[in-house]
Enzyme design. Structure first.
Site, short mmCIF file in Angstrom:
data_model
loop_
_atom_site.label_atom_id
_atom_site.label_comp_id
_atom_site.label_asym_id
_atom_site.label_seq_id
_atom_site.Cartn_x
_atom_site.Cartn_y
_atom_site.Cartn_z
N CYS A 114 -4.08 8.73 -4.77
CA CYS A 114 -2.74 8.91 -5.32
C CYS A 114 -1.99 7.58 -5.40
O CYS A 114 -2.39 6.68 -6.11
CB CYS A 114 -2.00 9.96 -4.51
SG CYS A 114 -0.57 10.68 -5.35
N HIS A 115 -0.89 7.43 -4.66
CA HIS A 115 -0.12 6.18 -4.63
C HIS A 115 -0.69 5.18 -3.61
O HIS A 115 -0.24 4.03 -3.57
CB HIS A 115 1.35 6.46 -4.27
CG HIS A 115 2.13 7.12 -5.36
ND1 HIS A 115 2.02 8.47 -5.62
CD2 HIS A 115 3.01 6.63 -6.24
CE1 HIS A 115 2.83 8.78 -6.62
NE2 HIS A 115 3.44 7.69 -7.02
#
Length: 191
Positions: free
Chosen positions: A112-113
């Site tokens: 994800c991030h």
């Protein structure tokens, strides 16, 4: 269930604001395969999970960055979340800790991030990667070759896009952990 990762220890680098399932699901997959996991953070105590923008569970920190070194682990997991990577990427200790895994040719997993930490550590140039849609341009700007796929593996670096991709991500991180060191991981840092 096979304990093929028995004897392996994985550092999970996280701070407040990590996406709950992006820590708990890979942690469970690694432990089910026999690996030991250690939650590493900037400070002792507990860190707050998020479930998207809502508060999630509290997770106990096993060790702080002051208490560990990459030599203690076989691999590194960096979960995402909106706030977790922003906090970690502002910590030189977190960036140095992350870089050591690459220098030691050890597998690194990020979802994800989470790859934002790798950007700040200067570790993505020339690497095939993915991440959350919103950070894919950031990865490209930092020199990564971005593929919009569930999971991308490049020389021991495993990245994934979002919680929907966790089944594929979890399978691949266990596989890469069991494979062990990837000498090409080290060479890509020197390049």
């Amino acid at each position: 269930m096979s304990k093929r990762a028995e004897g392996k220890t994985v550092a999970i680098l996280a701070a407040d604001g990590f996406e709950e399932v992006e820590l708990t699901s890979p942690k469970e997959a690694l432990e089910n395969a026999g690996a030991k996991t250690v939650v590493v953070s900037l400070e002792s105590g507990e860190i707050q999970a998020n479930q998207h923008r809502d508060k999630g569970i509290m997770v106990s920190v096993d060790k702080t960055l002051d208490d560990v070194k990459a030599d203690d682990f076989d691999a590194l997991l960096i979960p995402g979340g909106l706030f977790n990577p922003d906090t970690l990427r502002q910590s030189q200790k977190a960036l140095d800790f992350t870089s050591k895994f690459f220098e030691q040719a050890k597998p690194v997993f990020s979802i994800c991030h989470g790859p934002q930490v790798l950007i700040s550590a200067g570790l993505v140039n020339g690497r095939e990667m993915t991440g959350f849609t919103a950070i894919q341009q950031d990865l490209k700007n930092a020199g990564a070759v971005v593929r919009d796929e569930k999971v991308v593996v490049d020389k021991g670096l495993v990245t994934s896009r979002n919680p929907d991709d966790l089944p594929a991500f979890n399978d691949k991180i266990v596989e890469e952990l069991c494979e062990g060191k990837h000498e090409a991981q080290k060479k890509s840092v020197a390049a």
